[in-house]
Design an enzyme around this catalytic site. Sequence first.
Site, PDB file in Angstrom:
ATOM      1  N   TYR A  42     -15.010 -11.905   0.066  1.00 20.31           N
ATOM      2  CA  TYR A  42     -15.796 -10.547  -0.397  1.00 20.31           C
ATOM      3  C   TYR A  42     -17.318 -11.042  -1.095  1.00 20.31           C
ATOM      4  O   TYR A  42     -18.148 -10.181  -0.731  1.00 20.31           O
ATOM      5  CB  TYR A  42     -14.783  -9.761  -1.148  1.00 20.31           C
ATOM      6  CG  TYR A  42     -13.892  -9.010  -0.427  1.00 20.31           C
ATOM      7  CD1 TYR A  42     -14.186  -7.936   0.753  1.00 20.31           C
ATOM      8  CD2 TYR A  42     -12.474  -9.103  -0.529  1.00 20.31           C
ATOM      9  CE1 TYR A  42     -13.151  -7.399   1.471  1.00 20.31           C
ATOM     10  CE2 TYR A  42     -11.453  -8.418   0.371  1.00 20.31           C
ATOM     11  CZ  TYR A  42     -11.882  -7.661   1.372  1.00 20.31           C
ATOM     12  OH  TYR A  42     -10.904  -7.127   2.032  1.00 20.31           O
ATOM     13  N   ARG A  52      -6.669  11.936  -6.549  1.00 26.48           N
ATOM     14  CA  ARG A  52      -8.100  11.099  -6.124  1.00 26.48           C
ATOM     15  C   ARG A  52      -9.331  12.162  -6.125  1.00 26.48           C
ATOM     16  O   ARG A  52     -10.423  11.477  -6.205  1.00 26.48           O
ATOM     17  CB  ARG A  52      -7.969  10.169  -5.186  1.00 26.48           C
ATOM     18  CG  ARG A  52      -7.231   8.559  -5.385  1.00 26.48           C
ATOM     19  CD  ARG A  52      -8.125   7.833  -5.999  1.00 26.48           C
ATOM     20  NE  ARG A  52      -9.255   7.806  -5.501  1.00 26.48           N
ATOM     21  CZ  ARG A  52      -9.789   7.206  -4.453  1.00 26.48           C
ATOM     22  NH1 ARG A  52      -8.942   6.393  -3.930  1.00 26.48           N
ATOM     23  NH2 ARG A  52     -11.131   7.339  -4.130  1.00 26.48           N
ATOM     24  N   ARG A  63       0.654  -1.262   0.026  1.00 27.69           N
ATOM     25  CA  ARG A  63      -0.091  -0.207   0.066  1.00 27.69           C
ATOM     26  C   ARG A  63       0.932   1.258  -0.094  1.00 27.69           C
ATOM     27  O   ARG A  63       0.572   2.079   0.545  1.00 27.69           O
ATOM     28  CB  ARG A  63      -0.864  -0.130   1.099  1.00 27.69           C
ATOM     29  CG  ARG A  63      -2.193  -0.935   1.113  1.00 27.69           C
ATOM     30  CD  ARG A  63      -3.206  -0.654   0.240  1.00 27.69           C
ATOM     31  NE  ARG A  63      -4.156  -1.598   0.183  1.00 27.69           N
ATOM     32  CZ  ARG A  63      -5.152  -1.677   0.858  1.00 27.69           C
ATOM     33  NH1 ARG A  63      -5.549  -0.577   1.598  1.00 27.69           N
ATOM     34  NH2 ARG A  63      -6.191  -2.462   0.576  1.00 27.69           N
ATOM     35  N   ASP A  80      -6.589  -2.762  -7.387  1.00 31.53           N
ATOM     36  CA  ASP A  80      -7.061  -3.639  -6.288  1.00 31.53           C
ATOM     37  C   ASP A  80      -7.409  -5.136  -6.613  1.00 31.53           C
ATOM     38  O   ASP A  80      -7.599  -5.311  -7.844  1.00 31.53           O
ATOM     39  CB  ASP A  80      -8.160  -2.747  -5.934  1.00 31.53           C
ATOM     40  CG  ASP A  80      -8.791  -3.242  -4.342  1.00 31.53           C
ATOM     41  OD1 ASP A  80      -8.153  -2.630  -3.372  1.00 31.53           O
ATOM     42  OD2 ASP A  80      -9.453  -4.184  -4.408  1.00 31.53           O
ATOM     43  N   ARG A 118      -3.260   6.276   0.403  1.00 33.24           N
ATOM     44  CA  ARG A 118      -3.703   7.566   1.055  1.00 33.24           C
ATOM     45  C   ARG A 118      -2.667   8.018   1.951  1.00 33.24           C
ATOM     46  O   ARG A 118      -3.061   9.223   2.399  1.00 33.24           O
ATOM     47  CB  ARG A 118      -4.712   7.150   1.740  1.00 33.24           C
ATOM     48  CG  ARG A 118      -5.954   7.053   0.837  1.00 33.24           C
ATOM     49  CD  ARG A 118      -7.336   6.842   1.532  1.00 33.24           C
ATOM     50  NE  ARG A 118      -7.340   5.695   2.654  1.00 33.24           N
ATOM     51  CZ  ARG A 118      -8.130   4.911   3.185  1.00 33.24           C
ATOM     52  NH1 ARG A 118      -9.133   5.377   3.224  1.00 33.24           N
ATOM     53  NH2 ARG A 118      -7.610   4.108   4.155  1.00 33.24           N
TER      54      ARG A 118
HETATM   55  O1  CP3 Z   1       0.029  -1.622  -2.623  1.00 35.14           O
HETATM   56  C1  CP3 Z   1      -0.188  -0.841  -3.190  1.00 35.14           C
HETATM   57  O2  CP3 Z   1       0.027   0.376  -3.059  1.00 35.14           O
HETATM   58  C2  CP3 Z   1      -1.141  -1.168  -4.530  1.00 35.14           C
HETATM   59  C3  CP3 Z   1      -2.374  -0.628  -4.673  1.00 35.14           C
HETATM   60  C4  CP3 Z   1      -3.253  -2.101  -3.746  1.00 35.14           C
HETATM   61  C5  CP3 Z   1      -4.662  -1.197  -3.508  1.00 35.14           C
HETATM   62  N1  CP3 Z   1      -5.240  -2.433  -2.921  1.00 35.14           N
HETATM   63  C6  CP3 Z   1      -5.247   0.007  -3.569  1.00 35.14           C
HETATM   64  C7  CP3 Z   1      -6.236   0.442  -2.704  1.00 35.14           C
HETATM   65  C8  CP3 Z   1      -3.088  -3.149  -3.310  1.00 35.14           C
HETATM   66  C9  CP3 Z   1      -2.071  -3.988  -3.468  1.00 35.14           C
HETATM   67  C10 CP3 Z   1      -4.371  -3.547  -2.714  1.00 35.14           C
HETATM   68  C11 CP3 Z   1      -4.703  -4.878  -2.226  1.00 35.14           C
HETATM   69  C12 CP3 Z   1      -5.762  -5.346  -1.623  1.00 35.14           C
HETATM   70  N2  CP3 Z   1      -7.173  -4.821  -1.857  1.00 35.14           N
HETATM   71  C13 CP3 Z   1      -5.895  -6.172  -0.553  1.00 35.14           C
HETATM   72  C14 CP3 Z   1      -4.769  -7.139  -0.293  1.00 35.14           C
HETATM   73  C15 CP3 Z   1      -3.781  -6.320   0.757  1.00 35.14           C
HETATM   74  C16 CP3 Z   1      -4.623  -6.377   2.100  1.00 35.14           C
HETATM   75  O3  CP3 Z   1      -4.767  -5.247   2.551  1.00 35.14           O
HETATM   76  O4  CP3 Z   1      -4.776  -7.072   2.915  1.00 35.14           O
HETATM   77  C17 CP3 Z   1      -7.279  -6.132  -0.206  1.00 35.14           C
HETATM   78  C18 CP3 Z   1      -7.754  -7.259   1.060  1.00 35.14           C
HETATM   79  C19 CP3 Z   1      -7.908  -5.190  -0.666  1.00 35.14           C
HETATM   80  C20 CP3 Z   1      -9.471  -4.821  -0.599  1.00 35.14           C
HETATM   81  C21 CP3 Z   1      -9.505  -3.349  -0.398  1.00 35.14           C
HETATM   82  N3  CP3 Z   1      -9.467  -2.630  -1.028  1.00 35.14           N
HETATM   83  C22 CP3 Z   1      -9.537  -3.072   1.098  1.00 35.14           C
HETATM   84  C23 CP3 Z   1      -9.802  -3.970   2.475  1.00 35.14           C
HETATM   85  C24 CP3 Z   1      -9.609  -1.577   1.070  1.00 35.14           C
HETATM   86  C25 CP3 Z   1      -9.676  -0.920   2.161  1.00 35.14           C
HETATM   87  C26 CP3 Z   1     -10.491   0.348   2.210  1.00 35.14           C
HETATM   88  C27 CP3 Z   1     -10.121   1.512   2.858  1.00 35.14           C
HETATM   89  O5  CP3 Z   1     -10.570   2.570   2.578  1.00 35.14           O
HETATM   90  O6  CP3 Z   1      -8.802   1.541   3.557  1.00 35.14           O
HETATM   91  C28 CP3 Z   1      -9.493  -1.272  -0.290  1.00 35.14           C
HETATM   92  C29 CP3 Z   1      -9.370   0.147  -0.872  1.00 35.14           C
HETATM   93  C30 CP3 Z   1      -7.930   0.677  -1.360  1.00 35.14           C
HETATM   94  N4  CP3 Z   1      -7.296  -0.349  -2.327  1.00 35.14           N
HETATM   95  C31 CP3 Z   1      -7.264   1.695  -1.233  1.00 35.14           C
HETATM   96  C32 CP3 Z   1      -6.104   1.767  -2.184  1.00 35.14           C
HETATM   97  C33 CP3 Z   1      -5.178   2.782  -2.041  1.00 35.14           C
HETATM   98  C34 CP3 Z   1      -7.893   2.894  -0.324  1.00 35.14           C
HETATM   99  C35 CP3 Z   1      -8.977   3.555  -0.602  1.00 35.14           C
HETATM  100  C36 CP3 Z   1      -8.753   4.978  -1.280  1.00 35.14           C
HETATM  101  O7  CP3 Z   1      -7.782   5.353  -1.642  1.00 35.14           O
HETATM  102  O8  CP3 Z   1      -9.737   5.434  -1.464  1.00 35.14           O
END
Ligand code: CP3
Length: 359
Positions: free
Chosen positions: A144, A34, A21, A70, A25
């Site tokens: 999910y 964004r 990640r 994602d 953010r």
């Molecule tokens: O790592 C990186 O920087 C690359 C981008 C990336 C995202 N998601 C972008 C994202 C990666 C590798 C993921 C993987 C992902 N997504 C996983 C596996 C990693 C982990 O955390 O266990 C999972 C379970 C997801 C599903 C998901 N997407 C979740 C649980 C969330 C969180 C919600 C939140 O708002 O925190 C997301 C949203 C998400 N995916 C964000 C980002 C940057 C944040 C939302 C945003 O920026 O608006």
Amino acid sequence: MRFIDACNRRPVDKTPVWFMRQAGRSLPEYRRLRESNDILQAIKNPEIAYEITMQPVRRHKVDAAILFSDIIVPLAALDPTMTIVPGKGPVISKPFRSSSDLSRLRQLEPTEDIPYVIETVKELAKSPVPLIGFAGAPFTLASYLIEGGPSRDHRNTKALMAQDPVLFEKLLDILAGITLTFLKTQIDAGAQAIQLFDSWVGTLSEYHYRKHILRTTQAILGAIEVPTIHYSLGTSHLLSAIVETQPSVLSLDWRVPLLRTRSDFGDRFAIQGNLDPTILLAPSQIINKEVNRTLEEAGTAPGYIFNLGHGVLPETDPQVLTNIVEWVHEYGLSGDSLSGDSLSGESSSPVPSGCSDGS
Ligand code: CP3
């Protein structure tokens, strides 16, 4: 490339480091980009996705880029009711609960379903820093679909697995096909390594992991020709089964002792991890101590990649990440006792210049 060399357990000049990640953010330049796009829109726009992927590479000088995407992207391409709710995570309006729901899924047609992924990866592959592609593993994706959103105990997923193992296996098989196609699409477009996120599989017992998950994950990783990283969270109890999936790299969280895992498995797998991301919210001396302890436990044998045990938290000060990269590059392979206090006795570790309080 030191990241790829470390994945292959070859000697490196400096310890490679990147952060799960890292594109996200914690970066003000990400938040600005964004402002007018929701996350799936940003992912579907190759120019924006390229830019967000490269932001942490430029800012922190990490050794690998991870595609801005994602794990639910391929599912959202097949089912438009799947979205990501800010601050919550992936949500689907009609959860999967019965065999009739299987007809809502099909295999991915990359050029039609996810052309933007191909385009973004092709551009990123021109950059000198290695690009990590990724996908969610079938169990984590299934959770999910079945829960309808994030879940603490994955009760519906586990209930379905227990009540209707045949349906559950069918769902996992379809998802395994989607996962493999998603990964191969990224590799064909130029990704040099892949990470498989089985984030929520730690909720299972070893018995159920072996019964339902192991074979599928083995098949996915076995079909990939670039270095593979297996990521999971809270899986100390599953490690002896997870190693049977034969990844190039095992990515561990902070609950797993790095020292012991390196000595148990270090001659078979590279290890990635495993700093607790919440530590990055602590004062700089604490962060230093924990980074040093992690480096000391990792040791200097080939096959180690510094990372967190889970994603960067949004509240993290980005300067902390930049400082950690600098510190790991400088001291990762020094072999000196970095943190007398963390493993034994009092601290003698210098505070890295940019890591001191108030800077
Ligand atoms: O790592 C990186 O920087 C690359 C981008 C990336 C995202 N998601 C972008 C994202 C990666 C590798 C993921 C993987 C992902 N997504 C996983 C596996 C990693 C982990 O955390 O266990 C999972 C379970 C997801 C599903 C998901 N997407 C979740 C649980 C969330 C969180 C919600 C939140 O708002 O925190 C997301 C949203 C998400 N995916 C964000 C980002 C940057 C944040 C939302 C945003 O920026 O608006």
